[in-house]
Structures are given as structure tokens and as C-alpha cells.
Scaffold this motif. Structure first.
Motif, PDB file in Angstrom:
ATOM      1  N   ALA A  63       0.999  -1.080   0.145  1.00  0.00           N
ATOM      2  CA  ALA A  63       0.035  -0.017  -0.005  1.00  0.00           C
ATOM      3  C   ALA A  63       0.781   1.269   0.130  1.00  0.00           C
ATOM      4  CB  ALA A  63      -0.877  -0.078   1.169  1.00  0.00           C
ATOM      5  N   ARG A  64       1.830   1.224   0.703  1.00  0.00           N
ATOM      6  CA  ARG A  64       2.825   2.394   0.725  1.00  0.00           C
ATOM      7  C   ARG A  64       3.308   2.583  -0.433  1.00  0.00           C
ATOM      8  NH1 ARG A  64       3.860   0.443   6.294  1.00  0.00           N
ATOM      9  NH2 ARG A  64       5.820  -0.547   5.400  1.00  0.00           N
ATOM     10  N   ALA A  65       3.862   1.469  -1.339  1.00  0.00           N
ATOM     11  CA  ALA A  65       4.439   1.729  -2.576  1.00  0.00           C
ATOM     12  C   ALA A  65       3.662   2.179  -3.417  1.00  0.00           C
ATOM     13  CB  ALA A  65       4.953   0.206  -3.034  1.00  0.00           C
ATOM     14  N   TRP A  66       2.231   1.849  -3.459  1.00  0.00           N
ATOM     15  CA  TRP A  66       1.351   2.320  -4.479  1.00  0.00           C
ATOM     16  C   TRP A  66       0.870   3.710  -3.963  1.00  0.00           C
ATOM     17  CZ3 TRP A  66      -2.772  -2.000  -2.854  1.00  0.00           C
ATOM     18  CH2 TRP A  66      -2.316  -3.323  -3.273  1.00  0.00           C
ATOM     19  N   ALA A  67       1.085   4.123  -2.725  1.00  0.00           N
ATOM     20  CA  ALA A  67       0.791   5.575  -2.262  1.00  0.00           C
ATOM     21  C   ALA A  67       1.877   6.592  -2.902  1.00  0.00           C
ATOM     22  CB  ALA A  67       0.518   5.468  -1.166  1.00  0.00           C
ATOM     23  N   GLU A  68       2.798   6.225  -3.041  1.00  0.00           N
ATOM     24  CA  GLU A  68       3.819   7.061  -3.312  1.00  0.00           C
ATOM     25  C   GLU A  68       3.644   7.497  -4.807  1.00  0.00           C
ATOM     26  OE1 GLU A  68       7.638   5.088  -3.169  1.00  0.00           O
ATOM     27  OE2 GLU A  68       7.895   4.950  -1.146  1.00  0.00           O
ATOM     28  N   LEU A  69       2.821   6.873  -5.636  1.00  0.00           N
ATOM     29  CA  LEU A  69       2.694   7.335  -6.914  1.00  0.00           C
ATOM     30  C   LEU A  69       1.498   8.585  -7.025  1.00  0.00           C
ATOM     31  CD1 LEU A  69       3.031   4.062  -9.220  1.00  0.00           C
ATOM     32  CD2 LEU A  69       4.789   5.836  -8.766  1.00  0.00           C
ATOM     33  N   ARG A  70       0.786   8.618  -6.002  1.00  0.00           N
ATOM     34  CA  ARG A  70      -0.458   9.376  -5.731  1.00  0.00           C
ATOM     35  C   ARG A  70      -1.428   9.462  -6.941  1.00  0.00           C
ATOM     36  NH1 ARG A  70       2.312  10.057  -1.851  1.00  0.00           N
ATOM     37  NH2 ARG A  70       2.911  11.876  -0.723  1.00  0.00           N
ATOM     38  N   PRO A  71      -2.150   8.169  -6.906  1.00  0.00           N
ATOM     39  CA  PRO A  71      -3.025   7.741  -7.778  1.00  0.00           C
ATOM     40  C   PRO A  71      -4.370   8.315  -7.266  1.00  0.00           C
ATOM     41  CG  PRO A  71      -2.765   5.855  -6.385  1.00  0.00           C
ATOM     42  CD  PRO A  71      -1.386   6.733  -5.981  1.00  0.00           C
ATOM     43  N   VAL A  72      -5.124   8.621  -8.337  1.00  0.00           N
ATOM     44  CA  VAL A  72      -6.515   9.218  -7.953  1.00  0.00           C
ATOM     45  C   VAL A  72      -7.553   8.046  -7.428  1.00  0.00           C
ATOM     46  CG1 VAL A  72      -7.673   8.946 -10.317  1.00  0.00           C
ATOM     47  CG2 VAL A  72      -8.388  10.720  -8.438  1.00  0.00           C
ATOM     48  N   ALA A  73      -7.046   6.591  -7.976  1.00  0.00           N
ATOM     49  CA  ALA A  73      -7.933   5.463  -7.740  1.00  0.00           C
ATOM     50  C   ALA A  73      -6.993   4.385  -7.640  1.00  0.00           C
ATOM     51  CB  ALA A  73      -9.029   5.314  -8.474  1.00  0.00           C
ATOM     52  N   VAL A  74      -7.184   3.211  -6.778  1.00  0.00           N
ATOM     53  CA  VAL A  74      -6.495   2.234  -6.804  1.00  0.00           C
ATOM     54  C   VAL A  74      -7.432   0.884  -7.136  1.00  0.00           C
ATOM     55  CG1 VAL A  74      -4.879   0.553  -5.599  1.00  0.00           C
ATOM     56  CG2 VAL A  74      -4.600   3.043  -5.259  1.00  0.00           C
ATOM     57  N   LEU A  75      -7.196   0.262  -8.139  1.00  0.00           N
ATOM     58  CA  LEU A  75      -8.217  -0.938  -8.150  1.00  0.00           C
ATOM     59  C   LEU A  75      -7.242  -2.287  -7.956  1.00  0.00           C
ATOM     60  CD1 LEU A  75     -10.599  -2.083  -9.236  1.00  0.00           C
ATOM     61  CD2 LEU A  75     -10.060  -1.881 -11.393  1.00  0.00           C
ATOM     62  N   ALA A  76      -7.339  -2.694  -6.637  1.00  0.00           N
ATOM     63  CA  ALA A  76      -6.362  -3.633  -5.981  1.00  0.00           C
ATOM     64  C   ALA A  76      -7.149  -5.016  -6.210  1.00  0.00           C
ATOM     65  CB  ALA A  76      -6.019  -3.433  -4.667  1.00  0.00           C
ATOM     66  N   PRO A  77      -6.531  -6.305  -6.469  1.00  0.00           N
ATOM     67  CA  PRO A  77      -6.878  -7.387  -6.370  1.00  0.00           C
ATOM     68  C   PRO A  77      -7.359  -7.839  -4.974  1.00  0.00           C
ATOM     69  CG  PRO A  77      -4.512  -7.539  -6.536  1.00  0.00           C
ATOM     70  CD  PRO A  77      -4.802  -5.887  -6.767  1.00  0.00           C
ATOM     71  N   GLY A  78      -8.571  -8.377  -4.977  1.00  0.00           N
ATOM     72  CA  GLY A  78      -9.008  -8.921  -3.640  1.00  0.00           C
ATOM     73  C   GLY A  78      -8.264 -10.306  -3.402  1.00  0.00           C
ATOM     74  N   ASP A  79      -6.975 -10.212  -2.994  1.00  0.00           N
ATOM     75  CA  ASP A  79      -6.383 -11.357  -2.749  1.00  0.00           C
ATOM     76  C   ASP A  79      -5.711 -11.489  -1.507  1.00  0.00           C
ATOM     77  OD1 ASP A  79      -4.358  -9.677  -3.315  1.00  0.00           O
ATOM     78  OD2 ASP A  79      -3.434 -10.539  -4.866  1.00  0.00           O
TER      79      ASP A  79
END
Length: 380
Positions: free
Chosen positions: A160-176
Motif C-alpha cells: 500500500a505504501r508503494a502504491w501511495a507513493e505514485l499518488r493515484p486518484v484511484a487504486v483498483l487492487a486485487p482482492g487476494d
């Protein structure tokens, strides 16, 4: 005395009488290089690093304002731009090799248009790959930039921290299971307006596009029971990553048989290779099974071949059922019975994501997506 041009002053105009021959020669040699260094100029000197073209360069070449360039290249709909002007701007941008700066655009708008799609840790079949491709195209048509993020090796809050670094407007994450409630909080604090999971599990605080894999197992179990089969083996793939799908499918089949006192469910670990299938089939008759739900069509085809090689009659002794409804399963003899899964179009999923972005304060929504249907063929 030579006349001084209006745009030059005596203080800045070089005096020919004070230049040496060497200086004049050096100036003549450097003049072509300076000219070719301009954005859009042709024939740049070999090895020379051309400056990065800007929107001002595009505006000059197209003969329009920088605002018009911005409207055209950002697909703005609030301002009407004529088609000839749009074409002129696009041609100028193509000639210069100019593309808008996403980070600068995000700073001006206060948010990005990036939808981050982390790669799932679980293997995805043809059906899911098709839907994901449709989803990416549909998000692009809604003016989002879709970025896939390689998350293998990451887990939980680290991902989650790695994804947040890119400052996306939305995250579509796999429910895994990779995303946690704390990870959802981290993403929202970093500016993500929507966090959406797509898969068999939901996460607190995130919207969920739910694909309940238990429905696949229930559908397969109901079909086999209807065929009079009560001693049912269920393939559990040995390969890592499959448990996210295989565990709920097994649970769903058990749920389908729980009202039948004479029904028995036996999990069968199987690797996706011929030696593993041969090893399982070598003790098949000892298991006393009259049917098997083989997780999906690929594992079903592997097991079906091994059963036939061992002289086990299909479907006489053992009925075999898969899932995914692959074309190859229809070409087998006997033709493979399967569970067909239906998912909504990528366009509908993109609209759900867009609605979540537009309403960041809205309560998390759960949308069940997966429809199932048994397709009976010769193998059952």
C-alpha cells in the motif's frame, strides 16, 4: 559606418573589426549546431542532446496559444476547439515529439487521473484477463491513465505504501489478501479518492467488486449431485497463489452437499504436470470416488488424460467437471462438462470506479459480479 538593426543595440552588436579570423570561423561552425538544437528542427548534430519540447514550442509551431494546446492535448470538453485547430495542434505535437507532463498536470488540477492496477498475486484465467483488458480500455475512454504496478514480493502495508507513493486518484487492487484496512487508510491519506478491490475478498473501508468463488463450487456440486454422484473429489492446485480461488471453491462445493447425508467430499492436491496427475490416478480406485470437480478446465483436462491412460472410464466410473468453459474443453473426447462464469463488461466496471472517484466521501459499496451456470457435456 554600417547601419545598426533596430533589434540590436551598439553594446550588444559584435564588431566585425574586433573578431579574429579564428573567432569568425568558430562562430560559423557553431551556427548550424545552434540552429538544429531548436525544438522541432531537423538534422540535429549526432550525439547532441535535443532539449525537451514544451507546450510553448507546440503553440508556436501550430500558431495557437498555450491554453489551446492544453485544451486539445488534455481532451478538455469545457472549451470548444475547431477540428482543424485540433488537427494542427496534434500534428505539431507529433512533429516535436511533445507529450503533456502528467505530474505538472496533476499539480495544476490538485489530483492525478492515474488509476493504479497492482498485478494480482493469484494466476488469472482467460476470462479475467479479458475483463481486465476491457476495463483498462474503458477507463482510458473516461480520461484516466491506467498504470499497472508489479507488486509481486510485496505484502500488506508495504504494498500500500508503494502504491501511495505514485499518488493515484484511484487504486483498483486485487482482492487476494494483499490489501489491508490499514493499507486502505494509507492510500486515502495520500490522496486516493477511491480504493476498490476486485476479487473474491472484500476489505474494510474499500469498495468491493466481489467475485465470490464459492458460487463456482456450489454450481459444480449441484450439477454432480443432480447426476447422482455423491463421492466427489475436489482438486486443490499445488501451485502457490491458487488458494485464493481454490479454497472458496472447495467451501462452496461442500456447502452444496451439506444437506445430503450420503455425500462425501475429498480434497485432492494436484500439481499442474503429468507426473503429479499420474501419481494421483495410480491410487484413484482406492479413493472410491465417482466424480471430481477439477478446479478449472486446465486441471480437468490434465486429470482426464491421466484417468484415460490408466483405464478409468469417464464418465462411467468417474465423472469429470471443470470451470471456465474453455474452447479446448469442447474439443476433447469426451467433451468436458464445466462451470461457465459470467462477468459484467469492462465498461460497467469502469463506470463504477469513476463514480467512486467522483464521490470520495461515499460509503463503501459492495457489488457482486460473478454469475455461474453449469454446462453439462459428455464427461459427466
Amino acid at each position: 559606418m554600417a547601419q545598426i538593426p533596430e533589434q540590436q543595440s551598439p553594446a550588444t552588436r559584435p564588431s566585425p573589426t574586433r573578431q579574429s579570423a579564428a573567432q569568425q570561423s568558430a562562430a560559423q561552425q557553431s551556427a548550424p549546431q545552434q540552429a538544429t538544437a531548436q525544438p522541432g528542427a531537423r538534422g540535429a548534430a549526432p550525439g547532441a542532446a535535443a532539449p525537451v519540447p514544451t507546450s510553448a514550442d507546440v503553440a508556436r509551431l501550430a500558431g495557437v496559444s498555450r491554453a489551446t494546446v492544453s485544451y486539445v492535448l488534455n481532451n478538455a470538453t469545457a472549451v470548444r476547439i475547431s477540428e482543424p485547430t485540433r488537427q494542427r495542434v496534434q500534428e505539431a505535437a507529433d512533429e516535436l515529439g511533445y507529450v503533456p507532463h502528467a505530474a505538472a498536470r496533476s499539480l495544476r488540477a490538485g489530483h492525478s487521473r492515474m488509476v493504479l492496477m497492482p498485478t494480482p498475486t493469484m494466476p488469472m484465467g482467460a476470462l479475467y484477463s479479458h475483463v481486465f483488458n476491457e476495463l483498462q480500455w474503458a477507463l482510458r475512454r473516461l480520461d484516466y491513465t491506467v498504470v499497472q504496478f508489479g507488486s509481486l514480493g510485496m505484502s500488506g502495508d508495504e504494498a500500500a505504501r508503494a502504491w501511495a507513493e505514485l499518488r493515484p486518484v484511484a487504486v483498483l487492487a486485487p482482492g487476494d489478501g494483499t490489501l489491508t484496512p490499514r493499507g486502505v487508510h494509507v492510500l486515502k491519506r495520500s490522496g486516493a479518492k477511491a480504493v476498490v478491490t476486485l476479487g473474491p475478498q472484500r476489505v474494510e473501508g474499500a469498495h468491493a467488486l466481489l467475485m465470490d468463488q464459492r458460487a463456482v463450487g456450489r454450481c459444480a456440486g449441484a450439477h454432480l449431485l443432480d447426476r447422482g454422484r455423491t463421492r466427489i473429489g475436489v482438486v486443490v492446485p499445488r501451485e502457490p497463489g491458487y488458494e485464493t480461488f481454490s479454497a472458496p471453491r472447495l467451501a462452496g462445493l461442500r456447502a452444496a452437499t451439506e444437506t445430503r447425508a450420503d455425500a462425501r467430499v475429498v480434497p485432492l492436491e494436484l500439481g499442474y504436470d503429468e507426473p503429479s496427475a499420474a501419481e494421483l490416478v495410480a491410487r484413484w480406485r482406492q479413493l472410491g470416488l465417482d466424480s471430481v470437480f477439477a478446479y478449472n478446465d486446465e486441471y480437468a483436462m490434465l486429470l482426464l488424460r491421466a484417468l484415460q491412460d490408466a483405464g478409468v472410464d469417464v464418465p462411467g466410473e468417474t465423472a469429470v467437471m471443470g470451470a471456465d468453459d474453455l474452447l479446448l474443453g469442447r474439443l476433447l473426447r469426451p467433451r468436458l462438462s464445466t462451470v461457465r462464469m459470467e462477468l459484467p463488461s469492462g465498461q460497467r466496471l469502469a463506470e463504477l470506479v469513476d463514480r467512486a472517484v467522483r464521490d470520495p466521501a461515499g460509503a463503501p459499496e459492495v457489488h457482486p459480479l460473478l454469475g455461474t451456470e453449469a454446462v453439462p457435456r459428455e464427461s459427466t
